[in-house]
Design a protein around this motif. Structure first.
Motif, PDB file in Angstrom:
ATOM      1  N   GLY A  46      40.978  55.415  41.798  1.00  0.00           N
ATOM      2  CA  GLY A  46      40.771  56.961  41.618  1.00  0.00           C
ATOM      3  C   GLY A  46      42.073  57.786  41.581  1.00  0.00           C
ATOM      4  O   GLY A  46      42.575  58.667  40.881  1.00  0.00           O
ATOM      5  N   LEU A  47      43.070  57.199  42.670  1.00  0.00           N
ATOM      6  CA  LEU A  47      44.341  57.936  42.657  1.00  0.00           C
ATOM      7  C   LEU A  47      45.475  57.682  41.435  1.00  0.00           C
ATOM      8  O   LEU A  47      45.927  58.530  41.109  1.00  0.00           O
ATOM      9  N   VAL A  48      45.207  56.481  41.084  1.00  0.00           N
ATOM     10  CA  VAL A  48      45.864  56.056  39.863  1.00  0.00           C
ATOM     11  C   VAL A  48      45.644  56.895  38.749  1.00  0.00           C
ATOM     12  O   VAL A  48      46.630  57.534  38.078  1.00  0.00           O
ATOM     13  N   ASP A  49      44.291  56.674  38.503  1.00  0.00           N
ATOM     14  CA  ASP A  49      43.933  57.418  37.238  1.00  0.00           C
ATOM     15  C   ASP A  49      44.209  58.874  37.347  1.00  0.00           C
ATOM     16  O   ASP A  49      44.356  59.428  36.230  1.00  0.00           O
ATOM     17  N   GLU A  50      44.189  59.497  38.317  1.00  0.00           N
ATOM     18  CA  GLU A  50      44.399  60.852  38.621  1.00  0.00           C
ATOM     19  C   GLU A  50      46.119  61.418  38.384  1.00  0.00           C
ATOM     20  O   GLU A  50      46.257  62.231  37.818  1.00  0.00           O
ATOM     21  N   GLY A  51      46.588  60.237  38.970  1.00  0.00           N
ATOM     22  CA  GLY A  51      48.152  60.508  39.086  1.00  0.00           C
ATOM     23  C   GLY A  51      48.814  60.589  37.638  1.00  0.00           C
ATOM     24  O   GLY A  51      49.371  61.438  37.436  1.00  0.00           O
ATOM     25  N   GLY A  52      48.513  59.487  36.901  1.00  0.00           N
ATOM     26  CA  GLY A  52      49.454  59.436  35.553  1.00  0.00           C
ATOM     27  C   GLY A  52      48.427  58.790  34.360  1.00  0.00           C
ATOM     28  O   GLY A  52      49.077  58.495  33.389  1.00  0.00           O
ATOM     29  N   GLY A  53      47.354  58.421  34.694  1.00  0.00           N
ATOM     30  CA  GLY A  53      46.590  57.883  33.580  1.00  0.00           C
ATOM     31  C   GLY A  53      46.540  56.420  33.629  1.00  0.00           C
ATOM     32  O   GLY A  53      46.082  55.960  34.633  1.00  0.00           O
ATOM     33  N   ARG A  54      47.067  55.836  32.753  1.00  0.00           N
ATOM     34  CA  ARG A  54      46.589  54.518  32.549  1.00  0.00           C
ATOM     35  C   ARG A  54      47.730  53.361  32.917  1.00  0.00           C
ATOM     36  O   ARG A  54      48.900  53.715  32.662  1.00  0.00           O
ATOM     37  N   VAL A  55      47.175  52.248  33.069  1.00  0.00           N
ATOM     38  CA  VAL A  55      48.114  51.071  33.601  1.00  0.00           C
ATOM     39  C   VAL A  55      47.775  50.131  32.390  1.00  0.00           C
ATOM     40  O   VAL A  55      46.930  49.406  32.236  1.00  0.00           O
ATOM     41  N   ALA A  56      49.186  49.764  31.722  1.00  0.00           N
ATOM     42  CA  ALA A  56      49.014  48.945  30.458  1.00  0.00           C
ATOM     43  C   ALA A  56      47.853  49.400  29.704  1.00  0.00           C
ATOM     44  O   ALA A  56      47.203  48.673  28.742  1.00  0.00           O
ATOM     45  N   GLY A  57      47.494  50.695  29.241  1.00  0.00           N
ATOM     46  CA  GLY A  57      46.824  51.076  28.319  1.00  0.00           C
ATOM     47  C   GLY A  57      45.438  51.039  28.774  1.00  0.00           C
ATOM     48  O   GLY A  57      44.359  51.342  28.148  1.00  0.00           O
ATOM     49  N   LEU A  58      45.051  50.710  30.256  1.00  0.00           N
ATOM     50  CA  LEU A  58      43.725  50.501  30.629  1.00  0.00           C
ATOM     51  C   LEU A  58      43.410  51.337  32.025  1.00  0.00           C
ATOM     52  O   LEU A  58      44.522  51.793  32.778  1.00  0.00           O
ATOM     53  N   PRO A  59      42.260  51.699  32.184  1.00  0.00           N
ATOM     54  CA  PRO A  59      41.930  52.337  33.487  1.00  0.00           C
ATOM     55  C   PRO A  59      42.290  51.483  34.469  1.00  0.00           C
ATOM     56  O   PRO A  59      42.253  50.204  34.370  1.00  0.00           O
ATOM     57  N   TYR A  60      42.576  51.891  35.828  1.00  0.00           N
ATOM     58  CA  TYR A  60      42.986  50.946  36.853  1.00  0.00           C
ATOM     59  C   TYR A  60      41.967  49.900  37.104  1.00  0.00           C
ATOM     60  O   TYR A  60      42.365  48.458  37.554  1.00  0.00           O
ATOM     61  N   LEU A  61      40.648  50.289  37.416  1.00  0.00           N
ATOM     62  CA  LEU A  61      39.912  49.356  37.720  1.00  0.00           C
ATOM     63  C   LEU A  61      39.597  48.215  36.651  1.00  0.00           C
ATOM     64  O   LEU A  61      39.479  47.097  37.090  1.00  0.00           O
ATOM     65  N   VAL A  62      39.626  48.468  35.336  1.00  0.00           N
ATOM     66  CA  VAL A  62      39.633  47.524  34.229  1.00  0.00           C
ATOM     67  C   VAL A  62      40.958  46.613  34.402  1.00  0.00           C
ATOM     68  O   VAL A  62      40.689  45.624  34.259  1.00  0.00           O
ATOM     69  N   PHE A  63      42.061  47.440  34.829  1.00  0.00           N
ATOM     70  CA  PHE A  63      43.132  46.510  35.039  1.00  0.00           C
ATOM     71  C   PHE A  63      42.992  45.465  36.034  1.00  0.00           C
ATOM     72  O   PHE A  63      43.564  44.377  36.065  1.00  0.00           O
ATOM     73  N   VAL A  64      42.413  45.903  37.287  1.00  0.00           N
ATOM     74  CA  VAL A  64      42.534  45.234  38.382  1.00  0.00           C
ATOM     75  C   VAL A  64      41.458  44.087  38.576  1.00  0.00           C
ATOM     76  O   VAL A  64      41.673  42.999  39.304  1.00  0.00           O
ATOM     77  N   THR A  65      40.246  44.208  38.045  1.00  0.00           N
ATOM     78  CA  THR A  65      38.984  43.438  37.956  1.00  0.00           C
ATOM     79  C   THR A  65      39.497  42.059  37.555  1.00  0.00           C
ATOM     80  O   THR A  65      39.373  41.021  38.401  1.00  0.00           O
ATOM     81  N   PRO A  66      39.948  41.787  36.372  1.00  0.00           N
ATOM     82  CA  PRO A  66      40.341  40.265  36.114  1.00  0.00           C
ATOM     83  C   PRO A  66      41.569  39.750  37.046  1.00  0.00           C
ATOM     84  O   PRO A  66      41.585  38.524  37.134  1.00  0.00           O
ATOM     85  N   GLY A  67      42.400  40.630  37.557  1.00  0.00           N
ATOM     86  CA  GLY A  67      43.625  40.329  38.477  1.00  0.00           C
ATOM     87  C   GLY A  67      42.849  39.556  39.621  1.00  0.00           C
ATOM     88  O   GLY A  67      43.224  38.605  39.912  1.00  0.00           O
ATOM     89  N   LEU A  68      41.970  40.315  40.058  1.00  0.00           N
ATOM     90  CA  LEU A  68      41.051  39.939  41.463  1.00  0.00           C
ATOM     91  C   LEU A  68      40.193  38.808  41.426  1.00  0.00           C
ATOM     92  O   LEU A  68      40.496  37.726  42.097  1.00  0.00           O
ATOM     93  N   LEU A  69      39.727  38.613  39.893  1.00  0.00           N
ATOM     94  CA  LEU A  69      38.884  37.396  39.539  1.00  0.00           C
ATOM     95  C   LEU A  69      39.768  36.338  39.843  1.00  0.00           C
ATOM     96  O   LEU A  69      39.435  35.273  40.391  1.00  0.00           O
ATOM     97  N   ALA A  70      40.910  36.274  38.662  1.00  0.00           N
ATOM     98  CA  ALA A  70      41.552  34.869  38.921  1.00  0.00           C
ATOM     99  C   ALA A  70      42.522  34.650  40.264  1.00  0.00           C
ATOM    100  O   ALA A  70      42.645  33.523  40.459  1.00  0.00           O
ATOM    101  N   ALA A  71      42.458  35.592  41.105  1.00  0.00           N
ATOM    102  CA  ALA A  71      43.477  35.561  42.381  1.00  0.00           C
ATOM    103  C   ALA A  71      42.518  34.862  43.297  1.00  0.00           C
ATOM    104  O   ALA A  71      42.995  34.099  44.191  1.00  0.00           O
ATOM    105  N   THR A  72      41.201  35.289  43.300  1.00  0.00           N
ATOM    106  CA  THR A  72      40.102  34.659  43.921  1.00  0.00           C
ATOM    107  C   THR A  72      39.901  33.337  43.744  1.00  0.00           C
ATOM    108  O   THR A  72      39.647  32.569  44.868  1.00  0.00           O
ATOM    109  N   ALA A  73      39.991  32.953  42.646  1.00  0.00           N
ATOM    110  CA  ALA A  73      39.788  31.415  42.234  1.00  0.00           C
ATOM    111  C   ALA A  73      40.953  30.781  42.761  1.00  0.00           C
ATOM    112  O   ALA A  73      40.805  29.746  43.255  1.00  0.00           O
TER     113      ALA A  73
END
Lengths: 275, 312, 256
Positions: free
Chosen positions: C44-71
């Motif tokens: 929420g903070l990220v999206d408010e602050g500057g918009g997108r990360v690599a063109g994605l909302p932060y939640l969309v950016f971080v979900t696959p990251g956490l998925l692979a990291a969990t594995a």
């Protein structure tokens, strides 16, 4: 071999002298842990590593994507300045949780370390107080190292930050007492999942990574009564120099929690170890 | 309780209960300074519970106990400061080295580092562990761990050493080495208080002992005394090929000795003269698979007093 | 995989039936908590602050990251302490190789078992991530095999290593000084191009980065053929080398 026996001093003053020298008995448990960690200091160092990495990754890395954060009083600070005191509080908690739960369990259940201790002049309360005292040493050391890292990164904004170390010791005390008390109810290693079930949510949801205002209202109030939040709020106020009498409330909460924990732990250990 | 100053431990109607289970059931005994005193009995007789009460780690349920003239309930730390304890299970600090184990244990007693260093050298020598002093405790053999535990218990120069089943679980060689070390301590005047279910250990080490069974004391005296009082000088042991052979022989054994005790696998005949009894048995037409004449032991005393063997 | 290795999977499954609670917690509850805290709260903070990360909302950016990291974390944990239990503390692996099972069957079987568990955990995580709005594309299903491949690329070399160890002292260090930094700096929480210049090649060499990128292509449904092939090749390469080393070290340990 004659030196091994009490025969040269038949009136036995040895014991009385020994008792007098012992001084503050819980300190002996601290000494034991110093002896243990003298050989495995890297385990201690590794425990500090984690909050620092989080500070770098989330604080600086993600922080670059985040705008300034409102911290009350119309004041805004860069994200990394907001996160750093939270990680300082986390480092104090990390410093004790493992020692007072997992390690304590091994010592009391498997290695019988405390059975040996209790055959000496030391008492059950000395064990509970001594193990908590060690936890304070550990949190104090972590907090000092972490604070120095923050200074090096330019994340400290006030001289009040000097009090961040004693505040961290207070956080350590709160978690040490309760950690030992909780461990006396553990039956096997499987039960340590419950420890993680408490610690992980505290780590993530104590206004560590984002301010209270971003929680749904009900959740925000729940967070306000959790212990790590008290520590985070205390540390953040000190590091930002945002000091007021309200901080004593946080400090009092932590002190009360630690005291209650040590009290319960002593009673429980007396039941378990002095059968 | 009229306790004369010499008594190291004095117990009157000493009782220990765990819930409804009575571990120690109103025992009386007195341990003098400088003697080697034993509690002999099978597992579960209440020996360890008694020992833990003497060591002030386990509270007394009822009755009276004085250790070194003090009351364990109020003076636990002061009493423990003057005792050395060797528990049944090893409680060595596995996170520390051999010499660190001695160091920290000395610190628990509040001894200064200098004093500990001097004594540790001596004690390591005594325990034959000088070469292993910088090793971790884990890889030590069972006998070494026991010796280290004893060395540790001596760091405060205790007035009495409490040993709970000191040689249980050790191989015969390690056991004999341990007995030799304990004998040396005894020679030097250390009071030894030990529990055991090995009658050989009791005979080797104890000046005086009590026989415990089911929480009570069944007999008391010196080993020689107990044998003379409750057993006979010699015992003839008869083994048979089968239980039915044994039963068949019993009627013909009546009267050949002072007392005939049939066990599951053998028959014991208590007598003053073993050879004569053996001859009488042969004359009665009894021919067991094996026959052995030996002297009476504490094992026999235990059997006579409790009707059971020590291994039960 | 030989049928012999399947026997090992069966044995692990039997053990798991008794200890599933802890596993479910570390493999599922923890990542979901991270997703909620960082994806939603911090996001929420990220999206408010500057918009997108690599063109994605932060939640969309971080979900696959956490998925692979969990594995990665699940597989790494499985490759360390349980191996010490089997080779030294309880010596169950020694008992296994006293039957017709070969050391490599035990090793391969454990790897298969871990892959099965990562599949399960990744699927559950993906469902939660999708429910929260972190998985915009149906191609996201492919993120599960990507995560499993990533996990196996960690399991194979780490289990090969732990079979050479006689104490566990190094294990916490591997988790804290190896796995934890990878978790935090492999493009999981912020793009690697934000790292200082010297650190970027290190992050790119991390198998986790390749796993995260693959998973992110899947959950966002944006495939760049060349880079997908590149990521898969790297992960398969690490897995193959690790597996080869593992068959050698396990044979030495269990049959030597």
């Amino acid at each position: 071999m004659s030196g091994l026996t009490p025969t040269e001093t038949p009136t036995r003053p040895e014991g009385a002298v020994a008792t007098a020298i012992a001084g503050w008995r819980p300190l002996r448990l601290v000494e034991r842990n110093v002896l243990v960690y003298r050989r495995t200091w890297y385990v201690l160092a590794a425990g500090l590593f984690e909050p620092i990495l989080y500070l770098l990754s989330i604080g600086l890395g993600v922080g670059a994507l985040v705008g300034p954060v409102a911290v009350g009083g119309g004041r805004e600070v860069p994200y990394e300045v907001f996160v750093a005191p939270g990680m300082l509080a986390v480092s104090a908690m990390n410093g004790v949780v493992f020692d007072t739960t997992f390690n304590f369990f091994v010592k009391y259940k498997y290695s019988k370390t405390f059975d040996a201790v209790l055959a000496t002049p030391l008492e059950v309360a000395d064990v509970a107080v001594g193990e908590s005292a060690w936890a304070l040493v550990r949190s104090g050391a972590y907090a000092t190292a972490f604070l120095l890292t923050m200074v090096a990164l330019g994340l400290v904004q006030s001289w009040w930050a000097v009090l961040a170390v004693p505040a961290a010791v207070l956080i350590g005390f709160a978690f040490a007492g309760t950690g030992i008390a909780a461990t006396t109810w553990m039956r096997s290693f499987v039960d340590f999942d419950y420890v993680m079930l408490v610690v992980v949510p505290l780590f993530l949801f104590s206004a560590t990574f984002f301010p209270l205002g971003r929680y749904p209202q009900a959740l925000g109030w729940a967070v306000r009564v959790t212990p790590l939040y008290q520590g985070v709020a205390l540390e953040r106020a000190l590091v930002l120099g945002d000091v007021g009498w309200g901080l004593l409330l946080h400090a009092g909460y932590l002190a009360a929690m630690g005291t209650a924990g040590v009290w319960v732990a002593t009673r429980r250990l007396a039941i378990l170890l002095r059968r | 309780m009229a306790s004369s100053p010499e008594a190291l431990v004095e117990a009157r109607s000493l009782t220990k209960r765990f819930g409804r289970h009575v571990a120690v059931d109103g025992v009386d005994f007195r341990i003098e300074r400088g003697e080697a005193f034993g509690f002999l009995g099978p597992n579960g007789a209440g020996k360890s519970s008694t020992m833990r009460m003497i060591g002030c780690v386990s509270p007394v349920t009822s009755g009276e106990l004085r250790v070194l003239g003090m009351d364990p309930a109020g003076d636990g730390p002061r009493i423990r400061a003057r005792l050395g304890v060797v528990p049944q299970e090893d409680t060595l600090d596995t996170e520390l080295t051999v010499s660190d184990n001695l160091t920290i244990y000395g610190r628990y007693f509040g001894l200064s580092r200098t004093v500990i260093r001097e004594r540790a050298d001596e004690l390591l020598e005594f325990a034959k562990l000088t070469e292993r002093r910088h090793d971790r405790v884990d890889p030590l053999s069972g006998g070494m761990k026991r010796r280290l535990t004893i060395a540790r218990a001596l760091i405060n120069r205790p007035e009495a050493l409490l040993l709970d089943e000191p040689t249980t679980g050790l191989d015969p060689q390690a056991r004999h080495l341990l007995w030799e070390r304990l004998y040396r301590l005894k020679q030097e005047g250390v009071t030894l208080v030990l529990t055991t279910h090995y009658m050989e250990e009791a005979e080797q080490l104890c000046d005086r002992l009590v026989i415990m069974d089911r929480g009570r004391i069944a007999g008391e005296g010196t080993p020689r005394d107990l044998v003379a009082r409750h057993a006979t000088r010699e015992v003839v042991e008869l083994r048979f090929r089968s239980a039915s052979d044994l039963r068949a022989a019993l009627p013909r054994l009546a009267g050949v000795a002072e007392r005939v005790e049939p066990l599951a696998d053998r028959v014991l005949a208590y007598t003053g003269d073993g050879d004569a009894t053996a001859a009488a048995i042969a004359d009665n037409g009894v021919h067991p698979a094996a026959i052995l004449v030996r002297r009476g032991t504490l094992e026999d005393v235990f059997l006579v007093l409790t009707g059971r063997t020590l291994e039960d | 995989m030989s049928t012999a290795a399947l026997r090992v999977v069966e044995r692990e499954a039997r053990v798991f039936r008794r200890l599933w609670r802890g596993t479910v917690f570390s493999a599922f509850v923890t990542p979901v908590l991270f997703l909620a805290a960082l994806g939603l709260g911090l996001g929420g903070l990220v999206d408010e602050g500057g918009g997108r990360v690599a063109g994605l909302p932060y939640l969309v950016f971080v979900t696959p990251g956490l998925l692979a990291a969990t594995a990665m974390q699940t597989a790494a944990g499985d490759a360390l302490w349980p191996v010490m239990v089997g080779t030294k503390w309880a010596r169950t692996f020694h008992a296994m190789v006293a039957t017709p099972l070969r050391p490599r069957d035990v090793y391969t079987g454990l790897m298969a078992w871990t892959a099965l568990r990562t599949t399960l955990a990744a699927t559950m995580f993906l469902i939660v991530g999708a429910a929260l709005g972190g998985v915009p594309s149906a191609w996201g299903l492919l993120a599960v095999p990507a995560a499993v491949l990533c996990g196996s690329a960690f399991f194979a070399p780490l289990a090969a290593y732990s079979a050479t160890q006689h104490t566990e002292v190094a294990f916490p260090l591997i988790m804290r000084l190896g796995v934890m930094p990878l978790f935090l700096f492999s493009g999981t929480f912020f793009p690697v191009d934000q790292l200082p210049g010297w650190a970027q090649p290190v992050a790119l060499a991390s198998p986790l980065w390749h796993g995260v990128e693959l998973a992110r292509s899947a959950t966002t449904g944006t495939f760049d053929g060349h880079s997908v092939i590149g990521h898969v090749l790297v992960l398969v390469g690490v897995l193959a080398l690790g597996w080869y080393a593992g068959t050698c070290s396990w044979t030495r340990r269990l049959a030597g």
